[in-house]
Design a protein around this motif. Structure first.
Motif, PDB file in Angstrom:
ATOM      1  N   LYS A   9       7.478  -8.286  33.042  1.00 58.93           N
ATOM      2  CA  LYS A   9       6.284  -8.372  33.893  1.00 58.93           C
ATOM      3  C   LYS A   9       5.951  -9.831  34.136  1.00 58.93           C
ATOM      4  O   LYS A   9       5.747 -10.607  33.193  1.00 58.93           O
ATOM      5  CB  LYS A   9       5.096  -7.663  33.234  1.00 58.93           C
ATOM      6  N   GLN A  10       5.897 -10.213  35.410  1.00 65.70           N
ATOM      7  CA  GLN A  10       5.645 -11.598  35.804  1.00 65.70           C
ATOM      8  C   GLN A  10       4.354 -11.668  36.599  1.00 65.70           C
ATOM      9  O   GLN A  10       4.128 -10.873  37.524  1.00 65.70           O
ATOM     10  CB  GLN A  10       6.812 -12.104  36.678  1.00 65.70           C
ATOM     11  N   TYR A  11       3.453 -12.593  36.232  1.00 70.55           N
ATOM     12  CA  TYR A  11       2.254 -12.876  37.014  1.00 70.55           C
ATOM     13  C   TYR A  11       2.345 -14.314  37.509  1.00 70.55           C
ATOM     14  O   TYR A  11       2.220 -15.258  36.718  1.00 70.55           O
ATOM     15  CB  TYR A  11       0.992 -12.733  36.166  1.00 70.55           C
ATOM     16  N   ASN A  13       3.166 -17.722  37.844  1.00 73.65           N
ATOM     17  CA  ASN A  13       4.031 -18.594  37.035  1.00 73.65           C
ATOM     18  C   ASN A  13       4.076 -18.199  35.560  1.00 73.65           C
ATOM     19  O   ASN A  13       4.648 -18.922  34.738  1.00 73.65           O
ATOM     20  CB  ASN A  13       3.558 -20.055  37.151  1.00 73.65           C
ATOM     21  N   HIS A  14       3.449 -17.064  35.225  1.00 72.61           N
ATOM     22  CA  HIS A  14       3.390 -16.649  33.816  1.00 72.61           C
ATOM     23  C   HIS A  14       4.168 -15.360  33.608  1.00 72.61           C
ATOM     24  O   HIS A  14       3.916 -14.355  34.288  1.00 72.61           O
ATOM     25  CB  HIS A  14       1.940 -16.435  33.392  1.00 72.61           C
ATOM     26  N   ARG A  15       5.125 -15.381  32.686  1.00 76.52           N
ATOM     27  CA  ARG A  15       5.865 -14.172  32.327  1.00 76.52           C
ATOM     28  C   ARG A  15       5.163 -13.527  31.140  1.00 76.52           C
ATOM     29  O   ARG A  15       5.178 -14.038  30.022  1.00 76.52           O
ATOM     30  CB  ARG A  15       7.318 -14.495  31.992  1.00 76.52           C
ATOM     31  N   ALA A  16       4.527 -12.376  31.382  1.00 73.81           N
ATOM     32  CA  ALA A  16       3.756 -11.696  30.341  1.00 73.81           C
ATOM     33  C   ALA A  16       4.645 -10.906  29.399  1.00 73.81           C
ATOM     34  O   ALA A  16       4.344 -10.788  28.206  1.00 73.81           O
ATOM     35  CB  ALA A  16       2.722 -10.781  30.981  1.00 73.81           C
ATOM     36  N   LEU A  17       5.728 -10.316  29.925  1.00 70.93           N
ATOM     37  CA  LEU A  17       6.673  -9.540  29.118  1.00 70.93           C
ATOM     38  C   LEU A  17       8.085  -9.920  29.531  1.00 70.93           C
ATOM     39  O   LEU A  17       8.406  -9.932  30.720  1.00 70.93           O
ATOM     40  CB  LEU A  17       6.445  -8.042  29.321  1.00 70.93           C
ATOM     41  N   ASP A  18       8.905 -10.206  28.525  1.00 67.46           N
ATOM     42  CA  ASP A  18      10.257 -10.698  28.795  1.00 67.46           C
ATOM     43  C   ASP A  18      11.283  -9.799  28.098  1.00 67.46           C
ATOM     44  O   ASP A  18      11.577  -9.967  26.916  1.00 67.46           O
ATOM     45  CB  ASP A  18      10.381 -12.146  28.304  1.00 67.46           C
ATOM     46  N   ASN A  19      11.749  -8.783  28.829  1.00 73.35           N
ATOM     47  CA  ASN A  19      12.827  -7.906  28.346  1.00 73.35           C
ATOM     48  C   ASN A  19      12.443  -7.205  27.041  1.00 73.35           C
ATOM     49  O   ASN A  19      13.194  -7.211  26.062  1.00 73.35           O
ATOM     50  CB  ASN A  19      14.119  -8.714  28.162  1.00 73.35           C
ATOM     51  N   VAL A  20      11.280  -6.570  27.037  1.00 77.59           N
ATOM     52  CA  VAL A  20      10.750  -5.908  25.834  1.00 77.59           C
ATOM     53  C   VAL A  20      11.225  -4.453  25.803  1.00 77.59           C
ATOM     54  O   VAL A  20      11.042  -3.707  26.767  1.00 77.59           O
ATOM     55  CB  VAL A  20       9.207  -5.963  25.811  1.00 77.59           C
ATOM     56  N   SER A  21      11.825  -4.058  24.680  1.00 76.18           N
ATOM     57  CA  SER A  21      12.262  -2.678  24.455  1.00 76.18           C
ATOM     58  C   SER A  21      11.691  -2.187  23.128  1.00 76.18           C
ATOM     59  O   SER A  21      11.803  -2.881  22.116  1.00 76.18           O
ATOM     60  CB  SER A  21      13.792  -2.576  24.422  1.00 76.18           C
ATOM     61  N   ILE A  22      11.098  -0.988  23.149  1.00 79.31           N
ATOM     62  CA  ILE A  22      10.488  -0.403  21.950  1.00 79.31           C
ATOM     63  C   ILE A  22      10.706   1.105  21.995  1.00 79.31           C
ATOM     64  O   ILE A  22      10.574   1.726  23.054  1.00 79.31           O
ATOM     65  CB  ILE A  22       8.970  -0.703  21.884  1.00 79.31           C
ATOM     66  N   GLU A  23      11.002   1.689  20.838  1.00 83.16           N
ATOM     67  CA  GLU A  23      11.104   3.147  20.713  1.00 83.16           C
ATOM     68  C   GLU A  23       9.993   3.633  19.783  1.00 83.16           C
ATOM     69  O   GLU A  23       9.853   3.122  18.664  1.00 83.16           O
ATOM     70  CB  GLU A  23      12.466   3.546  20.131  1.00 83.16           C
ATOM     71  N   ILE A  24       9.211   4.611  20.245  1.00 81.48           N
ATOM     72  CA  ILE A  24       8.086   5.139  19.469  1.00 81.48           C
ATOM     73  C   ILE A  24       8.338   6.616  19.188  1.00 81.48           C
ATOM     74  O   ILE A  24       8.470   7.415  20.117  1.00 81.48           O
ATOM     75  CB  ILE A  24       6.754   4.938  20.222  1.00 81.48           C
ATOM     76  N   GLU A  25       8.421   6.965  17.920  1.00 81.90           N
ATOM     77  CA  GLU A  25       8.754   8.328  17.521  1.00 81.90           C
ATOM     78  C   GLU A  25       7.591   9.282  17.751  1.00 81.90           C
ATOM     79  O   GLU A  25       6.424   8.913  17.602  1.00 81.90           O
ATOM     80  CB  GLU A  25       9.146   8.364  16.034  1.00 81.90           C
ATOM     81  N   ASP A  26       7.940  10.515  18.080  1.00 86.72           N
ATOM     82  CA  ASP A  26       6.945  11.576  18.255  1.00 86.72           C
ATOM     83  C   ASP A  26       6.199  11.802  16.940  1.00 86.72           C
ATOM     84  O   ASP A  26       6.804  11.875  15.874  1.00 86.72           O
ATOM     85  CB  ASP A  26       7.658  12.861  18.698  1.00 86.72           C
ATOM     86  N   GLY A  27       4.872  11.885  17.017  1.00 92.43           N
ATOM     87  CA  GLY A  27       4.066  12.164  15.833  1.00 92.43           C
ATOM     88  C   GLY A  27       3.813  10.981  14.919  1.00 92.43           C
ATOM     89  O   GLY A  27       3.279  11.148  13.823  1.00 92.43           O
ATOM     90  N   SER A  28       4.153   9.779  15.368  1.00 93.45           N
ATOM     91  CA  SER A  28       3.968   8.592  14.524  1.00 93.45           C
ATOM     92  C   SER A  28       2.691   7.847  14.911  1.00 93.45           C
ATOM     93  O   SER A  28       2.104   8.082  15.968  1.00 93.45           O
ATOM     94  CB  SER A  28       5.171   7.651  14.657  1.00 93.45           C
ATOM     95  N   ILE A  29       2.261   6.951  14.024  1.00 84.47           N
ATOM     96  CA  ILE A  29       1.228   5.959  14.356  1.00 84.47           C
ATOM     97  C   ILE A  29       1.933   4.624  14.432  1.00 84.47           C
ATOM     98  O   ILE A  29       2.502   4.144  13.448  1.00 84.47           O
ATOM     99  CB  ILE A  29       0.098   5.928  13.317  1.00 84.47           C
ATOM    100  N   PHE A  30       1.935   4.027  15.618  1.00 82.42           N
ATOM    101  CA  PHE A  30       2.738   2.841  15.897  1.00 82.42           C
ATOM    102  C   PHE A  30       1.825   1.650  16.145  1.00 82.42           C
ATOM    103  O   PHE A  30       0.932   1.699  16.990  1.00 82.42           O
ATOM    104  CB  PHE A  30       3.617   3.098  17.128  1.00 82.42           C
ATOM    105  N   GLY A  31       2.039   0.564  15.408  1.00 83.00           N
ATOM    106  CA  GLY A  31       1.247  -0.642  15.566  1.00 83.00           C
ATOM    107  C   GLY A  31       1.872  -1.594  16.572  1.00 83.00           C
ATOM    108  O   GLY A  31       3.013  -2.016  16.402  1.00 83.00           O
TER     109      GLY A  31
END
Length: 298
Positions: A9-11, A13-31
């Motif tokens: 995600k680019q705004y 001249n500012h790149r807010a997110l740079d190639n971010v990958s995350i997997e969140i399991e069903d039924g979990s509490i993810f920080g």
């Protein structure tokens, strides 16, 4: 449940997110963790389809994220968004119907939550008449009243006293027990230790750490122990450990000792036991707060 793949995600001249990958399991509490400006809110807004990524994809239960998923998500933003002049009951009905509930179903669920939160008498009050903590209770109800499968909480304890913070904590755990997957964004690392199964740490738009909380804490163990004893220790010089802190209180000495990698706590005990009477031995495992600071500074 949620698969976040190579999000950019680019705004301007500012790149807010740079190639971010995350997997969140069903039924979990993810920080979802990170310092201010790291990119957490940008990612949360993309999951809620408030904004779109410039690159990458998100999948919810195997389906590419689309507008039909909005009714499955409950979102508590860090910047609260209640209408100050509206009566609370009327506002809750409006927000619940936006999520697809009928007026009759919404009324029943709102009354149920008002009882749980001990605010039955607030129906005709206006938001502007409530304290910040009271407004938080109302916004939490608006987040969960439609029974979402994915709940996103951004700094949910802001403004709460300890009693109400515990009340919300209990409700989060209960919602999770009943099948909700929860994304939990906070700067309160003690809440992460208490609630989260897994975490991802974002810093300067990049993911720099992720995994299960217990695995991450084990990864950062560094063979450090706190030991308390009485008696006189002739020498604290030893080739297999370093003393990082020392405190003497009346007849009790307390040492913080880091054992060198090629040795064990048994070696330490064999060295100390002939000389002193040991009353306590405890391994010091780095807290999530320590790990957060260490990674962000690094």
């Amino acid at each position: 449940m949620l698969s976040i793949r190579n999000i950019v995600k680019q705004y301007a001249n500012h790149r807010a997110l740079d190639n971010v990958s995350i997997e969140i399991e069903d039924g979990s509490i993810f920080g979802l963790l990170g310092p201010n400006g790291a990119g957490k809110t940008s990612l949360i807004r993309i999951i809620n389809q408030i904004t779109a990524p410039d690159q990458g994809e998100i999948f919810l239960n195997g389906e590419k994220l689309n507008p039909s998923h909005i009714s499955m998500i409950g979102y508590l933003p860090e910047e609260r968004g209640l209408y100050k002049k509206m009566e609370i009951g009327e506002q809750m009905l409006y927000l619940a119907q936006l999520k697809g509930l009928s007026k009759s179903d919404a009324t029943l669920r709102i009354k149920h939550w008002f009882e749980k939160m001990e605010i039955e008498s607030w129906w005709h009050k206006k938001v502007e008449d409530l304290s910040k903590g009271m407004q938080q209770k109302v916004q939490f109800i608006a987040t969960v009243v439609h029974d979402p499968k994915l709940i996103i909480l951004d700094e949910p304890f802001s403004g709460f006293d300890p009693v109400n913070a515990q009340l919300i904590t209990d409700e989060i755990l209960d919602l999770n027990k009943n099948g909700a997957t929860i994304i939990f964004s906070t700067h309160r690392m003690e809440s992460v230790e208490q609630l989260c199964d897994s975490i991802a740490l974002i810093h300067q738009s990049k993911k720099i750490l992720d995994g299960k909380v217990k695995d991450i804490k084990n990864q950062y163990r560094n063979n450090t122990y706190q030991i308390r004893f009485s008696g006189n220790l002739e020498s604290v010089e030893n080739q297999f450990f370093n003393i990082t802190n020392q405190k003497i209180d009346d007849d009790i000495t307390q040492l913080t000792i880091q054992i060198k990698p090629e040795h064990s706590v048994n070696d330490l005990l064999q060295y100390l036991m002939p000389q002193v009477q040991i009353s306590e031995l405890m391994e010091i495992i780095p807290s999530m707060n320590d790990i957060f600071i260490q990674n962000v500074k690094k």
